[in-house]
Write a protein that holds these residues in place. Structure first.
Motif, PDB file in Angstrom:
ATOM      1  N   LEU A  92       0.839  -1.200   0.000  1.00 51.30           N
ATOM      2  CA  LEU A  92       0.000   0.000   0.000  1.00 51.30           C
ATOM      3  C   LEU A  92       0.871   1.246   0.000  1.00 51.30           C
ATOM      4  CD1 LEU A  92      -3.113   0.023   0.163  1.00 51.30           C
ATOM      5  CD2 LEU A  92      -2.846   0.849   2.502  1.00 51.30           C
ATOM      6  N   LEU A  93       1.898   1.232   0.859  1.00 54.32           N
ATOM      7  CA  LEU A  93       2.778   2.399   0.959  1.00 54.32           C
ATOM      8  C   LEU A  93       3.505   2.654  -0.353  1.00 54.32           C
ATOM      9  CD1 LEU A  93       4.348   2.141   4.521  1.00 54.32           C
ATOM     10  CD2 LEU A  93       2.834   3.900   3.619  1.00 54.32           C
ATOM     11  N   ALA A  94       4.105   1.587  -0.901  1.00 57.02           N
ATOM     12  CA  ALA A  94       4.871   1.757  -2.143  1.00 57.02           C
ATOM     13  C   ALA A  94       3.965   2.238  -3.272  1.00 57.02           C
ATOM     14  CB  ALA A  94       5.538   0.439  -2.527  1.00 57.02           C
ATOM     15  N   THR A  95       2.748   1.694  -3.304  1.00 54.31           N
ATOM     16  CA  THR A  95       1.847   2.032  -4.395  1.00 54.31           C
ATOM     17  C   THR A  95       1.374   3.479  -4.313  1.00 54.31           C
ATOM     18  OG1 THR A  95       1.119  -0.238  -4.324  1.00 54.31           O
ATOM     19  CG2 THR A  95      -0.214   1.269  -5.610  1.00 54.31           C
ATOM     20  N   LEU A  96       1.086   3.936  -3.102  1.00 60.12           N
ATOM     21  CA  LEU A  96       0.550   5.286  -2.971  1.00 60.12           C
ATOM     22  C   LEU A  96       1.643   6.349  -2.943  1.00 60.12           C
ATOM     23  CD1 LEU A  96      -2.366   4.703  -0.452  1.00 60.12           C
ATOM     24  CD2 LEU A  96      -2.426   4.866  -2.939  1.00 60.12           C
ATOM     25  N   LEU A  97       2.801   5.984  -2.378  1.00 59.01           N
ATOM     26  CA  LEU A  97       3.822   7.018  -2.199  1.00 59.01           C
ATOM     27  C   LEU A  97       4.705   7.223  -3.425  1.00 59.01           C
ATOM     28  CD1 LEU A  97       4.913   6.672   1.510  1.00 59.01           C
ATOM     29  CD2 LEU A  97       3.324   8.252   0.444  1.00 59.01           C
TER      30      LEU A  97
ATOM     31  N   ILE B  98      -3.025   5.785 -12.898  1.00 62.90           N
ATOM     32  CA  ILE B  98      -4.211   6.562 -12.546  1.00 62.90           C
ATOM     33  C   ILE B  98      -3.827   7.729 -11.633  1.00 62.90           C
ATOM     34  CG2 ILE B  98      -6.391   6.495 -11.263  1.00 62.90           C
ATOM     35  CD1 ILE B  98      -6.617   3.544 -12.281  1.00 62.90           C
ATOM     36  N   LEU B  99      -2.989   7.430 -10.630  1.00 65.19           N
ATOM     37  CA  LEU B  99      -2.595   8.480  -9.683  1.00 65.19           C
ATOM     38  C   LEU B  99      -1.819   9.594 -10.384  1.00 65.19           C
ATOM     39  CD1 LEU B  99      -1.520   6.732  -6.374  1.00 65.19           C
ATOM     40  CD2 LEU B  99      -3.408   8.297  -6.750  1.00 65.19           C
ATOM     41  N   ILE B 100      -0.866   9.199 -11.235  1.00 64.09           N
ATOM     42  CA  ILE B 100      -0.031  10.204 -11.893  1.00 64.09           C
ATOM     43  C   ILE B 100      -0.882  11.060 -12.829  1.00 64.09           C
ATOM     44  CG2 ILE B 100       1.838  10.520 -13.570  1.00 64.09           C
ATOM     45  CD1 ILE B 100       3.243   8.147 -12.209  1.00 64.09           C
TER      46      ILE B 100
ATOM     47  N   THR C  44      -4.125  11.662 -12.573  1.00 62.88           N
ATOM     48  CA  THR C  44      -4.968  12.529 -11.771  1.00 62.88           C
ATOM     49  C   THR C  44      -4.153  13.715 -11.264  1.00 62.88           C
ATOM     50  OG1 THR C  44      -5.928  10.472 -11.029  1.00 62.88           O
ATOM     51  CG2 THR C  44      -6.755  12.466  -9.989  1.00 62.88           C
ATOM     52  N   LEU C  45      -2.948  13.392 -10.763  1.00 62.13           N
ATOM     53  CA  LEU C  45      -2.089  14.453 -10.235  1.00 62.13           C
ATOM     54  C   LEU C  45      -1.741  15.467 -11.316  1.00 62.13           C
ATOM     55  CD1 LEU C  45       0.453  12.718  -7.838  1.00 62.13           C
ATOM     56  CD2 LEU C  45      -1.234  14.475  -7.303  1.00 62.13           C
ATOM     57  N   SER C  46      -1.410  14.958 -12.526  1.00 64.99           N
ATOM     58  CA  SER C  46      -1.021  15.902 -13.581  1.00 64.99           C
ATOM     59  C   SER C  46      -2.184  16.784 -13.964  1.00 64.99           C
ATOM     60  CB  SER C  46      -0.520  15.173 -14.829  1.00 64.99           C
ATOM     61  OG  SER C  46      -0.101  13.903 -14.522  1.00 64.99           O
ATOM     62  N   ILE C  47      -3.390  16.189 -14.035  1.00 60.39           N
ATOM     63  CA  ILE C  47      -4.555  16.994 -14.396  1.00 60.39           C
ATOM     64  C   ILE C  47      -4.783  18.073 -13.352  1.00 60.39           C
ATOM     65  CG2 ILE C  47      -7.079  16.950 -14.605  1.00 60.39           C
ATOM     66  CD1 ILE C  47      -6.689  14.203 -16.013  1.00 60.39           C
ATOM     67  N   VAL C  48      -4.636  17.665 -12.082  1.00 60.92           N
ATOM     68  CA  VAL C  48      -4.814  18.640 -11.010  1.00 60.92           C
ATOM     69  C   VAL C  48      -3.789  19.755 -11.137  1.00 60.92           C
ATOM     70  CG1 VAL C  48      -4.575  18.973  -8.517  1.00 60.92           C
ATOM     71  CG2 VAL C  48      -5.888  17.042  -9.401  1.00 60.92           C
ATOM     72  N   ILE C  49      -2.528  19.361 -11.384  1.00 63.29           N
ATOM     73  CA  ILE C  49      -1.469  20.366 -11.452  1.00 63.29           C
ATOM     74  C   ILE C  49      -1.634  21.250 -12.693  1.00 63.29           C
ATOM     75  CG2 ILE C  49       1.012  20.675 -11.798  1.00 63.29           C
ATOM     76  CD1 ILE C  49       1.328  18.183  -9.959  1.00 63.29           C
ATOM     77  N   LEU C  50      -1.922  20.596 -13.837  1.00 64.09           N
ATOM     78  CA  LEU C  50      -2.132  21.367 -15.060  1.00 64.09           C
ATOM     79  C   LEU C  50      -3.297  22.335 -14.879  1.00 64.09           C
ATOM     80  CD1 LEU C  50      -1.579  18.825 -17.975  1.00 64.09           C
ATOM     81  CD2 LEU C  50      -0.149  20.761 -17.320  1.00 64.09           C
ATOM     82  N   GLY C  51      -4.360  21.825 -14.242  1.00 63.10           N
ATOM     83  CA  GLY C  51      -5.526  22.671 -13.991  1.00 63.10           C
ATOM     84  C   GLY C  51      -5.152  23.860 -13.128  1.00 63.10           C
ATOM     85  N   TYR C  52      -4.267  23.617 -12.175  1.00 67.23           N
ATOM     86  CA  TYR C  52      -3.828  24.678 -11.276  1.00 67.23           C
ATOM     87  C   TYR C  52      -3.108  25.773 -12.052  1.00 67.23           C
ATOM     88  CZ  TYR C  52      -1.362  26.871  -7.378  1.00 67.23           C
ATOM     89  OH  TYR C  52      -0.868  27.755  -6.475  1.00 67.23           O
ATOM     90  N   PHE C  53      -2.351  25.343 -13.084  1.00 68.00           N
ATOM     91  CA  PHE C  53      -1.631  26.329 -13.883  1.00 68.00           C
ATOM     92  C   PHE C  53      -2.450  26.829 -15.066  1.00 68.00           C
ATOM     93  CE2 PHE C  53       2.004  24.230 -11.804  1.00 68.00           C
ATOM     94  CZ  PHE C  53       2.535  25.355 -11.180  1.00 68.00           C
ATOM     95  N   GLY C  54      -3.705  26.451 -15.109  1.00 64.01           N
ATOM     96  CA  GLY C  54      -4.584  26.987 -16.134  1.00 64.01           C
ATOM     97  C   GLY C  54      -4.525  26.285 -17.480  1.00 64.01           C
ATOM     98  N   LEU C  55      -3.806  25.152 -17.547  1.00 60.39           N
ATOM     99  CA  LEU C  55      -3.765  24.382 -18.794  1.00 60.39           C
ATOM    100  C   LEU C  55      -4.674  23.198 -18.615  1.00 60.39           C
ATOM    101  CD1 LEU C  55       0.005  24.195 -19.641  1.00 60.39           C
ATOM    102  CD2 LEU C  55      -1.752  24.503 -21.360  1.00 60.39           C
ATOM    103  N   ASP C  56      -5.645  23.024 -19.437  1.00 60.40           N
ATOM    104  CA  ASP C  56      -6.431  21.804 -19.291  1.00 60.40           C
ATOM    105  C   ASP C  56      -6.418  20.995 -20.575  1.00 60.40           C
ATOM    106  OD1 ASP C  56      -8.201  23.048 -20.934  1.00 60.40           O
ATOM    107  OD2 ASP C  56      -9.466  23.754 -19.288  1.00 60.40           O
TER     108      ASP C  56
ATOM    109  N   LEU D 151       4.022  10.002  -5.681  1.00 57.21           N
ATOM    110  CA  LEU D 151       4.229  11.301  -5.036  1.00 57.21           C
ATOM    111  C   LEU D 151       5.717  11.574  -4.853  1.00 57.21           C
ATOM    112  CD1 LEU D 151       1.484  11.084  -2.277  1.00 57.21           C
ATOM    113  CD2 LEU D 151       1.367  12.218  -4.485  1.00 57.21           C
ATOM    114  N   ILE D 152       6.463  10.492  -4.532  1.00 57.11           N
ATOM    115  CA  ILE D 152       7.870  10.684  -4.212  1.00 57.11           C
ATOM    116  C   ILE D 152       8.653  11.156  -5.426  1.00 57.11           C
ATOM    117  CG2 ILE D 152       9.988   9.408  -3.731  1.00 57.11           C
ATOM    118  CD1 ILE D 152       8.426   7.869  -1.636  1.00 57.11           C
ATOM    119  N   PHE D 153       8.380  10.559  -6.603  1.00 57.95           N
ATOM    120  CA  PHE D 153       9.207  10.898  -7.757  1.00 57.95           C
ATOM    121  C   PHE D 153       9.093  12.367  -8.140  1.00 57.95           C
ATOM    122  CE2 PHE D 153      10.163   6.435  -8.561  1.00 57.95           C
ATOM    123  CZ  PHE D 153      11.501   6.581  -8.842  1.00 57.95           C
TER     124      PHE D 153
END
Lengths: 438, 304
Positions: free
Chosen positions: A22-27, A245-247, A249-261, A30-32
Motif C-alpha cells: 500500500l505504501l509503495a503504491t501510494l507514495l 491513474i494516480l499520476i 490525476t495528479l497531472s490533471i490537477v497540477i495542469l488545472g492549477y496552472f490553467g492548462l487543461d 508522489l515521491i518521484f
C-alpha cells in the motif's frame, strides 16, 4: 484449473493486503515528482545564492576579452604569472587563466590554475569560449565582417512528420518517442527484477516453511508455480495501473492549477482547428511541436504493447526466478544463480540506451527486440518510432514461445527442487533434476 | 475390501533404488503401520500414494480404481517435514488448504468450525501462525490433514515434535477416526507406539517389503516357543529336553524369572509338568516377541 485460480487468488490477496504494498503504491507517484522538484529547487537556489567566482586572466597577447556571467567574473590582474600564482590564495580567487603569447593559427600552452580541481564542464566552456574568440579574430583577419556574419545565421528546427500506412500525416518527435522507450524500458526492467524477486522469495518461503509438501499433495507442482508467477504478476500490474491513474490525476490537477487543461492541449494538436494566435504561436515553436507529437502518439497501442511486453517479460523471467527459489534453501544461496539470469536483462537494458534509442532501425536494435530474453525491455524503445508489423508479430510470437519454454524448463527443475532440502546445488545438480523422471 | 493396493511398485533416483517391487495392501477401516529405518523408502512410497511423484513401474489402486488425480480428495496427508504459511491467519490458511483439497468454501468453513471447536482452539482463528507455539501449530496442522474427511489418512512420523499431552490427544483422535470408518497409514521408525496403535503393519528395509500382515499374525509367526517362568527354587536339574535361555539368578528363597525354550512340537504342559517337582511356580507365560524385536532381527538378517 479451479485450483490454479485459488493459488493465484492467495498470492494476489496476501501481497496486496500488505502495508508495504500500500505504501509503495501510494507514495511512489508522489515521491518521484517531489524528488525531482526538490532537486530542481535546490539547483536553482544554489545558482542564485552562489557568489560570483573571480577568475583572473593574464593575457600576454592583450587580445581576449571575457564577458562576465552570473557565476564567473573575469579580472585582469596586471601581475606577472609567477607573482599571480604565488599570491592567488591570499586574493581569494577561484582560478587563474594564463594565455601565453600564442600563434593565433595554432594556440598552445594555455593553462588554467586553480586551488580546487575544476569541473569538466567549466574547462570545456572556457575552451569553447576561447575557440570562438580565436575564430572571430581569424575571421576578422581574413577580412570578413562579423556583423554580416551574424546577420546570416538562422535558427532552424525541423518538424518531423511520419507517414503512416494509411497515408495520414502525423507530427512525430524524436524526443517523445525517446521518452516512451526510455520510460517503458526502465519500468519493465525494474518490474521484472522486483517482482521476479518476489516470486523467488515466495518459493523459498514455501520451501523452507515446508508447507510445500502439503500443497503439492493437492495440486501439481507446475500448477503451484504457474499460480504463483501469475498472482505476483497481477500484483505488479495492479500497482502499475494504480500508478498510472494516480499520476494522471495528479497531472490533471497540477495542469488545472496552472490553467492548462486537456481541451486547450487538444487544440494544440491542430485538429480542433487552431484558433487563437497564442496556440498558433505555440505550435510553431519547438515546445508546441513536441506537444503536438505527444498528443499524436497512439497511446492505446503503446499501452497495450507495454502491458504485453511487461507480462511476457515477467512470465519469462518469473519462471527462472521460481526455479532458482526452488533450488536453494535461503535467499543468500540464490546469488550464484541470479547472475546468469540478470545478464540478459542487463544486456537489454544497456542495449536500449546505447543502441536502440539512438538508432531504432539498426541491425543490433532489430535483434535485441526480437530475441525474447531482451525484447521485453528493448521493443518498447522501438515502437514509438514505428516498427514494421511483421517484426512486431515475430517479436511477440517469440516472446510467447519464449515464456512457454522457460516455464517448461523451470517447471522441471522446480518440481524436484521444492522437495529437496540441504542439498548442495550447482549447475550439474540442476541438470540432473531437469532430466530426472518424477 | 482393501482401500489401498500396491503392486510391484519400483522407483529409482539415479543410482539409488528407493523402492523395488513393493507390493502391499491396506484393508479398510484400520490403522496400518508402515515401518522401517530411516532411508528405507517409506517417504518415497508415501509420496507416490499422494501423487507427488510417479513410480517408475507398478500399479496402485484406491478402492479398486487406478490411482488418479480425483483421489487427492480422499487422502489426508501429514508429511514428516511439515509447516504452514507463517504470515497467514489460521482460519484463512485452513480455508485455503481445504479448498485446494476440493471443498467448497461454505463446506470448508463448517468443517473448520467443527474441528476448531473440537480441539477448543476457536480463539486462535485470527492469529497468524508465526504467533502460535510449536505445539499449537502442530494441532492446526493436524486439523489441516483431517478436515476434509479423508477416507485414507497418511501420517508420516506424526508424533515427532508433539509434547506427550498433545501426542495423546492426537492418538485418541486417530482411534476415533478409525472407528468412524477412516483408514490410517502411520509411518514411523519408532516401534514403541506401533503395538498399541496398529492393527496391521508392513516393514520396509532397503527399498523392499520384508514383512506384511496383522500385528497378531506377525508376532505369532515369530514366536520361538519361549516361556517365561517366575519361580522359587533352583532350575539346574531341569531335564535337558528344555534349554534354559536365561536362568534366574539369586538366592533360592527369592522370586526368580527364567526364560525356557520348549522344543518344536512339545506342549508347554510338558514343561510345566517337568517344572512342578523342581520349583514353586508363581507365573507361567508364553513369551511372544515384540514388533521391535522382530524389526531388529529382520533388519539384521538382511544386512550383509
Amino acid at each position: 484449473m479451479n485450483k490454479i485460480l485459488l493459488i493465484i487468488q492467495r498470492e494476489y490477496v496476501s501481497r496486496v493486503k500488505k502495508k508495504s504494498f500500500l505504501l509503495a503504491t501510494l507514495l511512489t507517484p508522489l515521491i518521484f515528482p517531489a524528488l525531482m522538484g526538490g532537486l530542481i529547487y535546490f539547483a536553482v537556489q544554489e545558482q542564485k545564492s552562489a557568489d560570483q567566482k573571480i577568475i583572473e586572466v593574464i593575457d600576454e597577447n592583450q587580445l581576449f576579452q571575457f564577458e562576465d556571467s552570473e557565476t564567473y567574473r573575469y579580472v585582469d590582474t596586471g601581475l606577472g604569472l609567477e607573482e599571480a600564482k604565488s599570491s592567488m590564495k591570499e586574493r581569494n580567487v577561484y582560478g587563474l587563466l594564463y594565455i601565453p603569447k600564442v600563434d593565433i593559427t595554432n594556440p598552445q600552452g594555455i593553462t588554467f590554475y586553480s586551488a580546487a580541481s575544476s569541473s569538466m564542464s567549466f574547462i570545456s566552456s572556457l575552451e569553447s569560449g576561447l575557440k570562438r574568440k580565436i575564430e572571430d579574430i581569424r575571421l576578422e583577419q581574413s577580412g570578413i565582417d562579423l556583423e554580416a556574419l551574424k546577420s546570416v545565421k538562422t535558427a532552424v528546427s525541423i518538424k518531423s512528420i511520419s507517414l503512416t500506412e494509411e497515408g495520414v500525416e502525423k507530427a512525430s518527435s524524436g524526443m517523445v518517442n525517446y521518452g516512451i522507450g526510455f520510460v517503458s524500458g526502465i519500468l519493465i526492467y525494474i518490474f521484472i527484477l522486483i517482482y521476479g524477486n518476489q516470486v523467488m522469495q515466495g518459493v523459498i518461503e514455501e520451501k523452507t516453511s515446508r508447507i510445500v509438501e502439503i500443497i503439492v499433495s493437492s495440486v501439481k507442482p507446475f500448477q503451484l508455480m504457474l499460480g504463483k508467477i501469475t498472482g505476483v504478476g497481477a500484483v505488479g500490474l495492479t500497482q502499475f495501473l494504480i500508478w498510472v491513474i494516480l499520476i494522471n490525476t495528479l497531472s490533471i490537477v497540477i495542469l488545472g492549477y496552472f490553467g492548462l487543461d486537456g481541451s486547450s492541449a487538444e487544440m494544440m494538436s491542430g485538429q480542433a482547428g487552431a484558433s487563437s494566435e497564442a496556440v498558433q504561436a505555440l505550435q510553431n515553436s519547438d515546445m508546441g511541436a513536441t506537444l503536438e507529437a505527444f498528443f499524436n502518439v497512439n497511446w492505446l497501442q503503446i499501452a497495450l504493447l507495454f502491458i504485453f511486453y511487461f507480462l511476457g517479460g515477467f512470465l519469462l523471467y518469473g519462471a527462472f526466478f521460481a526455479a532458482i527459489g526452488s533450488a536453494v534453501d535461503s535467499p543468500s544461496d540464490a546469488q550464484q544463480f541470479m547472475f546468469p539470469v540478470t545478464i540478459p536483462l542487463l544486456v537489454g537494458y544497456f542495449g536500449l540506451f546505447s543502441f536502440v534509442l539512438n538508432d531504432p532501425d539498426s541491425t543490433i536494435s532489430f535483434w535485441l527486440s526480437i530475441i525474447p530474453l531482451t525484447s521485453p525491455i528493448v521493443m518498447m524503445g522501438r515502437v514509438g518510432f514505428g516498427v514494421p508489423f511483421w517484426e512486431l508479430a515475430l517479436s511477440m510470437g517469440l516472446l510467447i514461445a519464449g515464456f512457454l519454454a522457460t516455464t517448461w524448463l523451470a517447471g522441471r527443475i522446480y518440481r524436484v527442487g521444492i522437495l529437496m532440502h540441504g542439498t548442495k546445488v550447482n549447475y550439474a545438480v540442476l541438470w540432473k533434476w531437469f532430466k530426472v523422471k518424477v | 475390501m482393501n482401500i489401498l493396493n500396491i503392486q510391484q511398485v519400483s522407483k529409482r533416483y539415479g543410482d539409488h533404488q528407493a523402492l523395488s517391487e513393493v507390493s502391499l495392501s491396506v484393508g479398510s477401516n484400520q490403522i496400518f503401520g508402515l515401518l522401517g529405518p530411516n532411508g528405507a523408502g517409506k517417504t518415497t512410497l508415501i509420496r507416490i500414494i499422494n501423487q507427488i511423484i510417479n513410480p517408475d513401474s507398478g500399479l496402485i489402486e484406491i478402492n479398486g480404481e487406478k490411482l488418479q488425480p480425483k483421489h487427492i480428495e480422499l487422502i489426508g496427508y501429514l508429511p514428516e517435514e511439515r509447516g504452514l504459511y507463517k504470515k497467514m491467519k489460521v482460519l484463512d490458511q485452513l480455508l485455503y488448504l481445504a479448498q485446494l483439497k476440493g471443498l467448497k468454501s461454505s463446506d470448508a468453513k463448517a468443517k473448520i468450525k467443527y474441528w476448531l471447536e473440537r480441539f477448543d482452539i476457536v480463539s486462535w482463528k485470527d492469529k497468524k501462525v508465526e504467533d502460535l507455539s510449536k505445539g499449537m501449530a502442530q494441532k492446526i496442522q493436524f486439523v489441516a490433514t483431517v478436515m476434509h474427511d479423508p477416507k485414507l489418512i497418511i501420517l508420516d512420523e506424526p508424533f515427532s515434535g508433539f509434547d506427550p499431552v498433545n501426542a495423546n490427544i492426537i492418538k485418541e483422535e486417530i482411534f476415533r477416526l478409525r472407528d468412524q470408518g477412516a483408514t490410517i497409514i502411520f509411518s514411523t521408525h519408532r516401534m514403541e507406539s506401533v503395538e498399541q496403535l496398529c492393527d496391521s503393519i508392513a516393514m520396509i528395509n532397503k527399498s523392499k517389503v520384508i514383512l506384511n500382515g496383522t500385528v497378531k499374525e506377525i508376532r505369532n509367526s515369530y514366536k520361538a516357543n519361549l516361556y517365561e517362568v517366575k519361580h522359587k527354587g533352583n532350575l539346574s536339574t531341569l531335564s535337558s529336553d528344555f534349554s534354559i535361555v536365561e536362568a534366574g539368578d539369586g538366592l533360592s528363597e527369592e522370586l526368580l524369572t527364567s526364560l525356557i525354550k520348549v522344543p518344536e512340537g512339545t506342549s508347554p504342559n510338558t514343561l510345566l509338568q517337568a517344572l512342578l517337582p523342581l520349583v514353586e511356580v508363581h507365573a507361567f507365560e508364553e513369551k511372544i516377541p515384540s514388533v521391535n524385536d522382530i524389526f531388529i532381527a529382520k533388519v539384521q538378517e538382511v544386512a550383509p
